[in-house]
Design an enzyme around this catalytic site. Structure first.
Site, PDB file in Angstrom:
ATOM      1  N   CYS A   1      -1.236   2.366  -5.136  1.00  0.00           N
ATOM      2  CA  CYS A   1      -0.663   2.707  -6.437  1.00  0.00           C
ATOM      3  C   CYS A   1      -1.792   3.147  -7.367  1.00  0.00           C
ATOM      4  CB  CYS A   1       0.026   1.471  -7.018  1.00  0.00           C
ATOM      5  SG  CYS A   1       0.752   1.745  -8.635  1.00  0.00           S
ATOM      6  N   LEU A   2      -1.550   4.192  -8.138  1.00  0.00           N
ATOM      7  CA  LEU A   2      -2.579   4.675  -9.064  1.00  0.00           C
ATOM      8  C   LEU A   2      -2.916   3.639 -10.139  1.00  0.00           C
ATOM      9  CD1 LEU A   2      -1.442   8.395  -9.487  1.00  0.00           C
ATOM     10  CD2 LEU A   2      -3.270   7.488  -8.039  1.00  0.00           C
TER      11      LEU A   2
ATOM     12  N   HIS B   1       8.634   0.603 -10.556  1.00  0.00           N
ATOM     13  CA  HIS B   1       7.832   0.732 -11.790  1.00  0.00           C
ATOM     14  C   HIS B   1       8.743   0.790 -13.018  1.00  0.00           C
ATOM     15  CE1 HIS B   1       3.663   1.105 -10.639  1.00  0.00           C
ATOM     16  NE2 HIS B   1       3.900   2.071  -9.766  1.00  0.00           N
TER      17      HIS B   1
ATOM     18  N   HIS C   1       9.211   2.608  -4.545  1.00  0.00           N
ATOM     19  CA  HIS C   1       8.010   2.156  -5.259  1.00  0.00           C
ATOM     20  C   HIS C   1       8.068   2.601  -6.734  1.00  0.00           C
ATOM     21  CE1 HIS C   1       3.405   1.711  -5.379  1.00  0.00           C
ATOM     22  NE2 HIS C   1       3.682   2.341  -6.498  1.00  0.00           N
ATOM     23  N   GLU C   2       8.417   3.871  -6.944  1.00  0.00           N
ATOM     24  CA  GLU C   2       8.448   4.402  -8.317  1.00  0.00           C
ATOM     25  C   GLU C   2       9.610   3.811  -9.120  1.00  0.00           C
ATOM     26  OE1 GLU C   2       5.805   5.733  -9.133  1.00  0.00           O
ATOM     27  OE2 GLU C   2       5.101   6.272  -7.138  1.00  0.00           O
TER      28      GLU C   2
ATOM     29  N   GLN D   1       3.862   4.132 -15.982  1.00  0.00           N
ATOM     30  CA  GLN D   1       2.420   4.078 -15.716  1.00  0.00           C
ATOM     31  C   GLN D   1       1.596   4.842 -16.744  1.00  0.00           C
ATOM     32  OE1 GLN D   1       3.178   5.201 -11.407  1.00  0.00           O
ATOM     33  NE2 GLN D   1       1.265   4.080 -11.236  1.00  0.00           N
TER      34      GLN D   1
ATOM     35  N   GLY E   1       3.031   9.872  -6.201  1.00  0.00           N
ATOM     36  CA  GLY E   1       4.130   9.550  -7.107  1.00  0.00           C
ATOM     37  C   GLY E   1       3.603   8.933  -8.386  1.00  0.00           C
TER      38      GLY E   1
HETATM   39 NI    NI Z   1       2.675   2.841  -8.265  1.00  0.00          NI
END
Ligand code: NI
Length: 167
Positions: free
Chosen positions: A91-92, A137, A133-134, A51, A46
């Site tokens: 998470c990226l 963000h 989670h997204e 991000q 995701g």
């Molecule tokens: Ni993330």
């Protein structure tokens, strides 16, 4: 298409609150393609526009093993959340860190797709976790901020060390 640079925690830009997309345009679709490509290349399941330093309410998700089930959520709204489940998240924007977070077990969201068409999505398991989670963000919240302050301090120290070692 292009790979986009991903902001790394604790970059303060990860804490910006995203604005709603007013109209879904060719430019929106180009961003979505680039976000999907960036997510698959990472690889991740995701990615939120936040991000990649675009502060609009856009998320891409693909939790399939074959990378053939891309979900695009524009202006997502949580309609229902039920149950509770703890699972490990990464998470990226926080590379190498995996921690358990408690979230709703099942969610229903509505959003617009890449053509501006509204749809509803019922999700559980990894997809439900990923959606929450997204969406966090988009509110400027990174998953580690669900953890204790002590853990957050340790994570920031670990990331600092990792970055020093890779320079
Ligand atoms: Ni993330």
């Amino acid at each position: 298409m292009a790979l986009l640079p991903i902001l790394q925690y604790p970059d303060p830009r990860l804490h910006k609150v995203a604005k709603s997309v007013v109209s879904v345009t060719e430019q929106t679709r180009k961003l979505i393609k680039d976000m999907a490509e960036t997510m698959y290349a990472a690889p991740g399941v995701g990615l939120a526009a936040t991000q990649v330093d675009v502060h609009e309410r856009i998320v891409v998700i693909d939790v399939s093993e074959e990378h053939n089930d891309l979900k695009v959520l524009i202006n997502p709204v949580l309609l229902n959340a039920e149950g509770e489940e703890e699972s490990e998240e990464g998470c990226l924007s926080v590379p190498g860190i995996y921690e358990k977070v408690t979230r709703a077990e099942k969610v229903i969201v509505k959003a617009l797709d890449e053509n501006g068409k509204e749809f509803k999505l019922e999700a559980d398991g990894l997809l439900a976790v990923c959606i929450q989670h997204e969406m966090d963000h988009l509110q400027g919240r990174v998953f580690v901020e669900h953890l204790s302050h002590l853990k957050q301090t340790r994570i920031r120290a670990k990331l600092k060390k990792q970055r020093r070692e890779t320079l």
